[in-house]
Design a protein around this motif. Structure first.
Motif, PDB file in Angstrom:
ATOM      1  N   ARG A  58      33.025  28.651  64.384  1.00 61.61           N
ATOM      2  CA  ARG A  58      34.070  29.682  64.330  1.00 61.61           C
ATOM      3  C   ARG A  58      34.511  29.754  62.878  1.00 61.61           C
ATOM      4  NH1 ARG A  58      36.296  28.847  68.514  1.00 61.61           N
ATOM      5  NH2 ARG A  58      36.236  30.823  69.632  1.00 61.61           N
ATOM      6  N   ASN A  59      34.300  30.886  62.237  1.00 61.85           N
ATOM      7  CA  ASN A  59      34.581  30.945  60.799  1.00 61.85           C
ATOM      8  C   ASN A  59      34.924  32.358  60.342  1.00 61.85           C
ATOM      9  OD1 ASN A  59      31.329  30.486  61.124  1.00 61.85           O
ATOM     10  ND2 ASN A  59      31.771  32.159  59.695  1.00 61.85           N
ATOM     11  N   SER A  60      35.398  32.443  59.112  1.00 59.82           N
ATOM     12  CA  SER A  60      35.721  33.723  58.491  1.00 59.82           C
ATOM     13  C   SER A  60      34.428  34.480  58.188  1.00 59.82           C
ATOM     14  CB  SER A  60      36.539  33.484  57.219  1.00 59.82           C
ATOM     15  OG  SER A  60      35.917  32.511  56.399  1.00 59.82           O
ATOM     16  N   GLY A  61      34.579  35.747  57.802  1.00 56.79           N
ATOM     17  CA  GLY A  61      33.442  36.633  57.658  1.00 56.79           C
ATOM     18  C   GLY A  61      32.388  36.131  56.685  1.00 56.79           C
ATOM     19  N   PHE A  62      31.126  36.305  57.074  1.00 56.20           N
ATOM     20  CA  PHE A  62      30.013  35.847  56.243  1.00 56.20           C
ATOM     21  C   PHE A  62      28.721  36.514  56.709  1.00 56.20           C
ATOM     22  CE2 PHE A  62      28.809  33.789  59.938  1.00 56.20           C
ATOM     23  CZ  PHE A  62      27.744  32.922  59.788  1.00 56.20           C
ATOM     24  N   GLU A  63      27.655  36.324  55.928  1.00 52.19           N
ATOM     25  CA  GLU A  63      26.322  36.740  56.354  1.00 52.19           C
ATOM     26  C   GLU A  63      25.314  35.701  55.890  1.00 52.19           C
ATOM     27  OE1 GLU A  63      24.356  40.941  56.568  1.00 52.19           O
ATOM     28  OE2 GLU A  63      23.929  40.132  54.551  1.00 52.19           O
ATOM     29  N   VAL A  64      24.452  35.300  56.817  1.00 54.41           N
ATOM     30  CA  VAL A  64      23.350  34.396  56.507  1.00 54.41           C
ATOM     31  C   VAL A  64      22.097  35.235  56.320  1.00 54.41           C
ATOM     32  CG1 VAL A  64      21.892  32.535  57.358  1.00 54.41           C
ATOM     33  CG2 VAL A  64      24.341  32.461  57.764  1.00 54.41           C
ATOM     34  N   ARG A  65      21.426  35.045  55.201  1.00 53.96           N
ATOM     35  CA  ARG A  65      20.215  35.803  54.897  1.00 53.96           C
ATOM     36  C   ARG A  65      19.036  34.842  54.780  1.00 53.96           C
ATOM     37  NH1 ARG A  65      22.993  39.449  50.041  1.00 53.96           N
ATOM     38  NH2 ARG A  65      24.526  40.511  51.402  1.00 53.96           N
ATOM     39  N   ARG A  66      18.094  35.007  55.689  1.00 58.03           N
ATOM     40  CA  ARG A  66      16.882  34.175  55.666  1.00 58.03           C
ATOM     41  C   ARG A  66      15.721  35.073  55.278  1.00 58.03           C
ATOM     42  NH1 ARG A  66      14.836  29.448  56.444  1.00 58.03           N
ATOM     43  NH2 ARG A  66      12.990  29.030  57.707  1.00 58.03           N
ATOM     44  N   ALA A  92      23.265  41.904  63.137  1.00 60.84           N
ATOM     45  CA  ALA A  92      21.982  41.225  63.033  1.00 60.84           C
ATOM     46  C   ALA A  92      20.932  42.199  62.532  1.00 60.84           C
ATOM     47  CB  ALA A  92      21.567  40.653  64.389  1.00 60.84           C
ATOM     48  N   GLU A  93      19.967  41.681  61.800  1.00 63.25           N
ATOM     49  CA  GLU A  93      18.860  42.504  61.321  1.00 63.25           C
ATOM     50  C   GLU A  93      17.579  41.691  61.382  1.00 63.25           C
ATOM     51  OE1 GLU A  93      17.284  44.732  57.245  1.00 63.25           O
ATOM     52  OE2 GLU A  93      19.437  44.350  57.521  1.00 63.25           O
ATOM     53  N   LEU A 100      24.344  45.782  66.337  1.00 60.96           N
ATOM     54  CA  LEU A 100      25.673  45.210  66.506  1.00 60.96           C
ATOM     55  C   LEU A 100      25.664  44.416  67.810  1.00 60.96           C
ATOM     56  CD1 LEU A 100      28.041  48.149  65.501  1.00 60.96           C
ATOM     57  CD2 LEU A 100      27.338  46.178  64.113  1.00 60.96           C
ATOM     58  N   LEU A 101      26.216  43.226  67.785  1.00 66.36           N
ATOM     59  CA  LEU A 101      26.185  42.314  68.925  1.00 66.36           C
ATOM     60  C   LEU A 101      27.595  41.971  69.363  1.00 66.36           C
ATOM     61  CD1 LEU A 101      23.466  39.914  67.488  1.00 66.36           C
ATOM     62  CD2 LEU A 101      23.108  41.711  69.191  1.00 66.36           C
ATOM     63  N   ARG A 102      27.817  42.039  70.680  1.00 67.69           N
ATOM     64  CA  ARG A 102      29.128  41.735  71.243  1.00 67.69           C
ATOM     65  C   ARG A 102      28.999  40.656  72.309  1.00 67.69           C
ATOM     66  NH1 ARG A 102      28.935  47.110  69.850  1.00 67.69           N
ATOM     67  NH2 ARG A 102      30.717  47.897  68.643  1.00 67.69           N
ATOM     68  N   ALA A 103      30.057  40.472  73.091  1.00 62.39           N
ATOM     69  CA  ALA A 103      30.129  39.345  74.023  1.00 62.39           C
ATOM     70  C   ALA A 103      29.046  39.366  75.094  1.00 62.39           C
ATOM     71  CB  ALA A 103      31.506  39.306  74.686  1.00 62.39           C
ATOM     72  N   ASP A 104      28.552  40.558  75.475  1.00 68.34           N
ATOM     73  CA  ASP A 104      27.536  40.642  76.521  1.00 68.34           C
ATOM     74  C   ASP A 104      26.119  40.675  75.968  1.00 68.34           C
ATOM     75  OD1 ASP A 104      29.360  40.601  78.590  1.00 68.34           O
ATOM     76  OD2 ASP A 104      29.565  42.776  78.647  1.00 68.34           O
ATOM     77  N   PRO A 114      12.012  36.175  59.084  1.00 66.26           N
ATOM     78  CA  PRO A 114      13.189  36.543  58.296  1.00 66.26           C
ATOM     79  C   PRO A 114      14.235  37.249  59.167  1.00 66.26           C
ATOM     80  CG  PRO A 114      11.155  37.265  57.239  1.00 66.26           C
ATOM     81  CD  PRO A 114      10.801  36.874  58.633  1.00 66.26           C
ATOM     82  N   ARG A 115      15.491  37.134  58.801  1.00 64.62           N
ATOM     83  CA  ARG A 115      16.549  37.846  59.516  1.00 64.62           C
ATOM     84  C   ARG A 115      17.837  37.773  58.715  1.00 64.62           C
ATOM     85  NH1 ARG A 115      15.975  32.167  61.233  1.00 64.62           N
ATOM     86  NH2 ARG A 115      18.089  31.364  61.483  1.00 64.62           N
TER      87      ARG A 115
END
Length: 329
Positions: A58-66, A92-93, A100-104, A114-115
């Motif tokens: 659980r964290n503040s806004g970020f993006e992980v790029r692989r 996600a990409e 866009l991803l939500r709870a469901d 890569p993603r």
């Protein structure tokens, strides 16, 4: 196990601490942080359930790029991550497609592809890590499936199963059935990926659906426990098999459908009677919500299973109204 709590780290060291925790528990990535006025924050935890790692952050806004250059550096046994988004709207990409991803939504990534993944503002993710060799699904199949998971007839079942894993991961970690649970979870996720990537009529999809028939039947029954009209004929029809096939499959797994169904309903009722969430429900209302034909039938079954009446059990472990004949508010 607590991996990281940035609340205990000085603000100037948080970016490096976050990177170190994520790359130590995962693999190399580029990480881009939003910078809220209060500074970045994060809490990361890890549990081991059988041979599965459950990772929550659980964290503040970020993006992980692989990127491709990162893919060349991976652990000796790469993993497939299967994630839920309990908080925030995630981005996600993969393969050039943005979502866009939500709870469901279930999010799937293969370590060898890569993603990009992250969220704006505060958010949370719950990921189950599957060893690639145990999952036994090719990289290209995982990537293809990840883009069309909802095409699988197993999607809702797997979503419910994953949510159940995250109700009490610490309890599951210590449970003697953890290894069996991990094996069943791996089988379900494998089935989800293969049925999403291939036509439901393909040999691969038919084979994996046959392999997971028992798990799917039990999952279906658990989700319909409140239905007093739940019958063997209805269960069989929901899975496109005959009643004879239904009983044969369950019997081969050592399961008596009627006895198992009663045990599941009693377990659900006992959980509800001990939960503050349901403390305004009467015993009669709990009985109805768990699919029993009458409060008296429920009371007889409960006493036979646990040695005391539902009202007595509730007084010792829960609270709330106990009048069998009263109506729920």
């Amino acid at each position: 196990m607590l991996l990281l709590d940035l609340g205990t780290v000085s603000p100037r060291e948080r970016v490096e601490a976050f990177r170190h925790a994520l790359t130590d528990s995962m693999v190399p990535n580029d990480i881009v942080h939003e910078e809220p006025a209060t500074g970045i924050h994060a809490r990361m935890e890890l549990w081991r359930v059988g041979d599965l790692d459950l990772f929550a952050t659980r964290n503040s806004g970020f993006e992980v790029r692989r990127e491709e250059r990162h893919v060349r550096h991976h652990r000796s046994r790469p993993v497939v991550s299967v994630s839920l988004q309990p908080e925030g709207v995630h981005r996600a990409e993969a393969e050039g497609r943005r979502r866009l991803l939500r709870a469901d939504d279930i999010c799937v990534f293969h370590e060898l592809s890569p993603r990009r993944y992250g969220w704006p503002g505060d958010g949370a993710s719950q990921s189950v890590m599957f060893d690639m060799t145990r999952l036994d699904v090719p990289v290209d199949t995982v990537v293809e499936a990840s883009l069309r998971l909802r095409a699988s007839p197993l999607y809702d079942l797997v979503l419910g199963h994953l949510r159940d894993l995250w109700r009490d991961p610490g309890g599951l970690e210590a449970d003697p059935g953890a290894s069996a649970l991990a094996s069943a979870t791996t089988g379900l996720v494998r089935a989800l990926l293969l049925t999403a990537a291939h036509s439901a009529e393909s040999a691969a999809a038919r084979s994996v659906l046959d392999d997971t028939l028992v798990t799917r039947i039990l999952g279906h029954v658990r989700s319909h426990l409140a239905d007093r009209e739940l019958t063997p004929a209805g269960i069989a029809a929901a899975h496109a098999v005959s009643e004879r096939r239904l009983y044969a499959v369950l019997g081969g797994a050592g399961i008596s459908l009627e006895q198992w169904l009663i045990a599941e309903r009693l377990t659900r009722a006992r959980q509800m009677l001990g939960s503050a969430r349901y403390d305004r429900l009467t015993v009669a209302a709990v009985s109805a919500r768990c699919g029993f034909s009458s409060p008296s039938h429920f009371t007889r079954r409960f006493r036979a299973a646990y040695g005391q009446s539902p009202s007595e059990w509730r007084r010792q472990h829960g609270g709330g109204p106990s009048e069998v004949g009263a109506q729920a508010p």
